[in-house]
Design an enzyme around this catalytic site. Structure first.
Site, PDB file in Angstrom:
ATOM      1  N   TYR A  16       6.213 -66.812 -22.174  1.00 44.18           N
ATOM      2  CA  TYR A  16       4.855 -66.740 -22.718  1.00 44.18           C
ATOM      3  C   TYR A  16       4.087 -65.567 -22.145  1.00 44.18           C
ATOM      4  CZ  TYR A  16       3.101 -68.534 -18.276  1.00 44.18           C
ATOM      5  OH  TYR A  16       2.804 -68.682 -16.960  1.00 44.18           O
TER       6      TYR A  16
ATOM      7  N   PHE B  22      -3.901 -62.825 -18.459  1.00 40.82           N
ATOM      8  CA  PHE B  22      -3.991 -63.570 -17.191  1.00 40.82           C
ATOM      9  C   PHE B  22      -2.648 -63.979 -16.623  1.00 40.82           C
ATOM     10  CE2 PHE B  22      -4.732 -67.003 -20.330  1.00 40.82           C
ATOM     11  CZ  PHE B  22      -3.769 -67.915 -19.943  1.00 40.82           C
ATOM     12  N   ASP B  23      -1.620 -64.096 -17.448  1.00 42.66           N
ATOM     13  CA  ASP B  23      -0.346 -64.533 -16.885  1.00 42.66           C
ATOM     14  C   ASP B  23       0.777 -64.291 -17.887  1.00 42.66           C
ATOM     15  OD1 ASP B  23       1.450 -65.598 -15.108  1.00 42.66           O
ATOM     16  OD2 ASP B  23       1.024 -67.687 -15.601  1.00 42.66           O
TER      17      ASP B  23
ATOM     18  N   ILE C  17      -0.834 -78.328 -19.027  1.00 41.68           N
ATOM     19  CA  ILE C  17      -2.178 -78.625 -19.530  1.00 41.68           C
ATOM     20  C   ILE C  17      -2.062 -79.298 -20.904  1.00 41.68           C
ATOM     21  CG2 ILE C  17      -3.436 -76.835 -18.256  1.00 41.68           C
ATOM     22  CD1 ILE C  17      -3.230 -75.048 -20.746  1.00 41.68           C
TER      23      ILE C  17
ATOM     24  N   TYR D  83      -8.062 -75.413 -18.683  1.00 38.83           N
ATOM     25  CA  TYR D  83      -8.461 -75.516 -17.283  1.00 38.83           C
ATOM     26  C   TYR D  83      -9.941 -75.848 -17.103  1.00 38.83           C
ATOM     27  CZ  TYR D  83      -3.807 -73.847 -16.325  1.00 38.83           C
ATOM     28  OH  TYR D  83      -2.442 -73.734 -16.264  1.00 38.83           O
TER      29      TYR D  83
ATOM     30  N   PHE E  52      -1.904 -68.502 -25.785  1.00 37.02           N
ATOM     31  CA  PHE E  52      -0.526 -68.362 -25.319  1.00 37.02           C
ATOM     32  C   PHE E  52       0.355 -67.922 -26.484  1.00 37.02           C
ATOM     33  CE2 PHE E  52      -2.298 -71.451 -22.340  1.00 37.02           C
ATOM     34  CZ  PHE E  52      -1.850 -70.954 -21.125  1.00 37.02           C
TER      35      PHE E  52
END
Ligand SMILES: [Ca+2]
Ligand SMILES: [Ca+2]
Length: 455
Positions: A170, A180-181, A200, A226, A242
């Site tokens: 992802y 962010f990731d 999540i 989150y 995502f």
């Protein structure tokens, strides 16, 4: 404002007065909120509506350009509901109909801002306000996740369900594109059970119903992500985007799946436990990544079936197969290389695909036997083995005799094992007192003891 220099503040009756006027502010009670959009992103799937929650940056100035407030200076977005009275009326109105990524200047007359008294500190009474706004994020608390940009492979025999274990890559960004990731950055898939609360809630839901190889975008509102707190470099109340690529999934209750592609016309002799097999294979991951191939090495892989020489799934895959048959076998990790995988070769928890072709089958001995007689056993066995007739059989005599029996077709050793090792074990079994030789006494004892012994 300046005036002519007359002492004591008295203006003579015939004076001409000069006023230098700097216009600080001008408005009319008929004025409305004025919106000027100066940047609009190419893609705008949704715009702000009443009761949406937004995160935005702004610079607030007066009409003369004086800055009175800036979220940029605080380095933190302003996060709020729109259109329900959490903001001054002008902003409640000015933020509506806005795309994520859009930039606009919102000019608000004082009666839709802080009115005749101002806010009591930075904003004076009757001030018009100019907000230069950039919208970063937008969602509604009633939102669920949304799934976009699906690319589903043509062959999709199965879709993921709650309880499946899924491996995926992802990229995670915020709505404004801020990264962010990424699992790609770690060069490692993210592996998890789905529908069980390990991730999540938005991802738990978004990963259901996917095909192996599928790509999709999962947009997760903060209450399914989150939350208001955020986490790490994810700000509070952020919508998460995502873009995922499903590498594989399986269920812990899965067995192997076998597809036979080719069977020769005579497929009557089927492989069974104890048989010695020579076969070729390609091993790959479900996304097609080739891991290993005996065809490429030009050498078959040889094993005794059921002897623990291959992973359990492979042992199952090679059963009841005839020489010449070709199969594709899918092996879940719990029947393959498990959660650990094989360092540098097989990723942990990977589902494996083996294309196999059986080239040779040497029938094994009945279970538990390492040597059997094809013919009747000689009644004078010990005397035959004890070639020099000294009443003692040493390993050399024993070994020579057994090999001669095998060579002449009277006896048979279990295929696929080291023959000398088998013979040595047989000898050791006969040599009950362990003195390196077998006597007639020992031999008889052994002979009487059991029908199932190798001799
Ligand atoms: Ca002897
Ligand atoms: Ca002995």
């Amino acid at each position: 404002m300046a005036r002519s220099s007359t002492p004591a503040g008295v203006i003579p009756p015939d004076s001409v007065l000069h006023f230098d006027v700097l216009l600080m502010d001008i408005w009319n009670s008929e004025d409305q909120v004025e919106i000027h959009t100066y940047f609009k992103p190419p893609s705008c799937p949704r715009t702000t509506q009443v009761s949406d929650f937004v995160r935005y940056h702004y610079n607030g100035t007066f009409l003369d350009g004086t800055l009175f407030d800036s979220s940029h200076n605080r380095m933190k977005t302003y996060d709020t509901y729109v259109g329900i009275g959490w903001l001054i009326p002008g902003m409640d109105k000015g933020l509506l109909g806005m795309c994520v990524g859009e930039k606009r200047i919102i000019t608000i007359p004082p009666f839709l801002a802080y009115g005749e008294h101002g806010d009591g500190k930075d904003i004076p009474g009757q001030a018009s306000l100019v907000f230069d706004v950039a919208l970063l994020d937008l969602h509604n608390p009633k939102d669920g996740i949304s799934i976009e940009n699906k690319i589903v492979p043509e062959n999709c025999e199965r879709r993921s369900q709650s309880g499946d274990f899924l491996r995926y890559h992802y990229n995670g960004t915020l709505l404004d594109g801020t990264f962010f990731d990424s699992s790609y950055a770690r060069n490692r898939t993210f592996d998890t059970y789905i529908g069980q609360g390990y991730v999540i809630p938005g991802m738990d839901e978004g990963l259901l119903g996917v095909c192996i190889g599928e790509k999709r975008r999962i947009v997760v509102p903060p209450h399914l992500g989150y939350g208001e707190e955020g986490r790490g470099n994810i700000p509070g109340s952020a919508v998460l985007v995502f873009d995922i690529h499903v590498i594989d999934f399986h269920n812990p209750s899965d067995s192997i799946s076998i597809t036979s592609h080719y069977k020769p016309s005579d497929c009557s002799v089927l492989s069974k436990k104890g048989d010695y097999l020579k076969y070729h294979y390609n091993a790959s991951l479900l996304d097609g990544t080739l891991l290993d191939s005996t065809w490429n090495l030009g050498k078959t892989y040889n094993i005794v079936l059921g002897s623990g020489q291959v992973v359990l799934g492979m042992d199952m895959a090679l059963r009841e197969m005839c020489v010449g048959e070709k199969r594709t076998v899918v092996i879940p990790p719990h029947l393959g290389y498990g959660e650990a995988g094989v360092d540098g070769e097989v990723p942990g928890s990977a589902v494996l695909v083996f294309d196999i072709e059986l080239l040779e089958l040497v029938a094994g001995l009945p279970e538990g036997y390492m040597f059997i007689w094809n013919d009747e056993v000689s009644p004078n066995l010990f005397e035959e083995i004890d070639k020099d007739g000294n009443g003692e059989v040493f390993l050399e005599e024993f070994s020579e005799y057994i090999h001669a029996q095998v060579a002449s077709g009277k006896g048979k050793l279990a295929p696929g094992f080291d023959a000398d090792m088998i013979v040595k074990n047989m000898f050791t079994n006969q040599d009950r007192n362990g003195d390196g030789k077998v006597t007639a006494e020992e031999f008889k004892l052994k002979d009487q003891e059991t029908k199932h012994d190798e001799l």
